[in-house]
Enzyme design. Structure first.
Site, short mmCIF file in Angstrom:
data_model
loop_
_atom_site.label_atom_id
_atom_site.label_comp_id
_atom_site.label_asym_id
_atom_site.label_seq_id
_atom_site.Cartn_x
_atom_site.Cartn_y
_atom_site.Cartn_z
N ILE A 14 0.83 -1.20 0.00
CA ILE A 14 0.00 0.00 0.00
C ILE A 14 0.86 1.25 0.00
CG2 ILE A 14 -0.23 0.13 2.52
CD1 ILE A 14 -2.97 0.94 -0.09
N SER A 36 11.24 -0.02 8.44
CA SER A 36 10.51 -1.24 8.11
C SER A 36 11.42 -2.43 8.35
CB SER A 36 10.05 -1.22 6.65
OG SER A 36 9.28 -2.37 6.34
N ARG A 37 10.85 -3.52 8.82
CA ARG A 37 11.69 -4.70 9.11
C ARG A 37 12.29 -5.30 7.85
NH1 ARG A 37 7.95 -8.60 12.55
NH2 ARG A 37 6.49 -7.92 10.93
N LYS A 90 -5.57 3.28 8.02
CA LYS A 90 -6.73 2.59 8.58
C LYS A 90 -6.42 1.11 8.75
CE LYS A 90 -8.14 0.03 5.04
NZ LYS A 90 -8.44 -1.41 5.10
N ASP A 168 -11.04 -5.87 7.58
CA ASP A 168 -10.01 -5.00 7.01
C ASP A 168 -10.55 -4.28 5.79
OD1 ASP A 168 -6.98 -4.21 6.79
OD2 ASP A 168 -7.52 -4.97 4.81
#
Length: 308
Positions: A14, A36-37, A90, A168
């Site tokens: 996204i 970010s991992r 969201k 979701d």
């Protein structure tokens, strides 16, 4: 005011599809870091954790949090504690209590907290809202059915507790419903279908009502193949209002309406910049509250196991 020095946390599909293009096109932002991992963003420093990023880059002014909801509270708390404005993808959190705590923390520090609901910025939503403000809805039917294998392949977090399962995508429908209806509704009954190997539902059937005569029926399902269904149908004395394709198309009394070009994420980032400049927050949890009510009130039905 100079461009807001922004960092993005949780770099996934996204982010690449929506967030990065929206940020790049908005002169109110300068994207200067990511955390970010597993992934990075080309051209800017990347870190493995938000804590590492905030410690090494104190010039960051705002963060956009795009990781799964189960991990969003700790990241948002760290950012607010460090004096950064926060944009929440969201759903804004795994629980209502988390979001309430973040709202209080942001207010105590004079920082902006923004709970973003991208579907509210679909081009048909505001015209539908205006029509319903002038023509009271008599009933509403929401049909939100899609193929989870297409949209969320091999994403285990979404099936875990707090990942919301079919809610979701379903929460996008609820964000539209709560935006366009001129009166409040509350859940009166629900049925949730859980695969026997998963912690989150794959389908939900919801019934809402208002204090008056309005009734709303919503059907969410993640097992749909072929054409996907993202429709909101509202009956009024002046004909039917139909929002289709997630709010990107609108019919009123059978006539398709001309609409602006889709710009959901550019609109979100425009609003966030305006809030930061004005020193305000926008924390709306109405869609998440309906989801929480569904888990509280819904009858649980176990269905066949789901495998990617």
């Amino acid at each position: 005011m100079s461009a807001i020095k922004l960092a993005i946390v949780g770099v996934g599909k996204i982010v690449h599809d929506q967030h990065l293009p929206a940020i790049a096109a908005n002169p109110d932002y300068q994207l200067i870091a990511s955390a970010s991992r597993n992934h990075t963003v080309d051209g800017i420093p990347g870190f493995k954790s938000i804590e590492e990023m905030l410690a090494q880059m104190p010039e960051i002014e705002a963060v956009s949090l795009c990781m799964p909801p189960q991990y969003r509270y700790s990241a948002a708390h760290a950012a607010l504690t460090a004096g950064k404005h926060v944009f929440l993808e969201k759903p804004p959190g795994a629980t209502l209590s988390e979001v309430a705590d973040l709202e209080a923390l942001a207010a105590s520090k004079g920082l902006t907290l923004f709970t973003s609901w991208h579907s509210r910025y679909a081009p048909g939503v505001q015209p539908a809202k205006a029509f319903l403000a002038a023509n009271a809805p008599a009933s509403m039917h929401v049909i939100w059915k899609e193929d989870v294998r297409h949209w969320h392949p091999n994403q285990d977090w979404i099936w875990q507790a707090g990942g919301l399962g079919v809610f979701d995508p379903g929460i996008n429908a609820l964000s539209i419903v709560t935006e366009i209806l001129p009166e409040r509704i509350f859940l009166s009954g629900a049925s949730l279908e859980f695969p026997d190997n998963r912690e989150a539902p794959i389908a939900a059937d919801l019934h809402f009502q208002s204090a008056g005569a309005l009734r709303v029926h919503a059907e969410f399902d993640w097992r749909q193949t072929g054409k996907q269904s993202w429709d909101v149908l509202v009956e009024t004395a002046k004909g039917q209002v139909k929002l289709s394709d997630g709010g990107s198309r609108l019919w009123i009394d059978g006539v398709e309406q001309p609409l602006e070009k889709e710009a959901e994420y550019p609109s979100l980032y425009r609003v966030f910049a305006d809030l930061v400049k004005a020193g305000k927050s926008d924390v709306d949890v109405a869609p998440l509250r309906h989801v929480a009510d569904a888990f509280m009130l819904g009858k649980r039905k176990v269905v066949d196991a789901f495998h990617d």
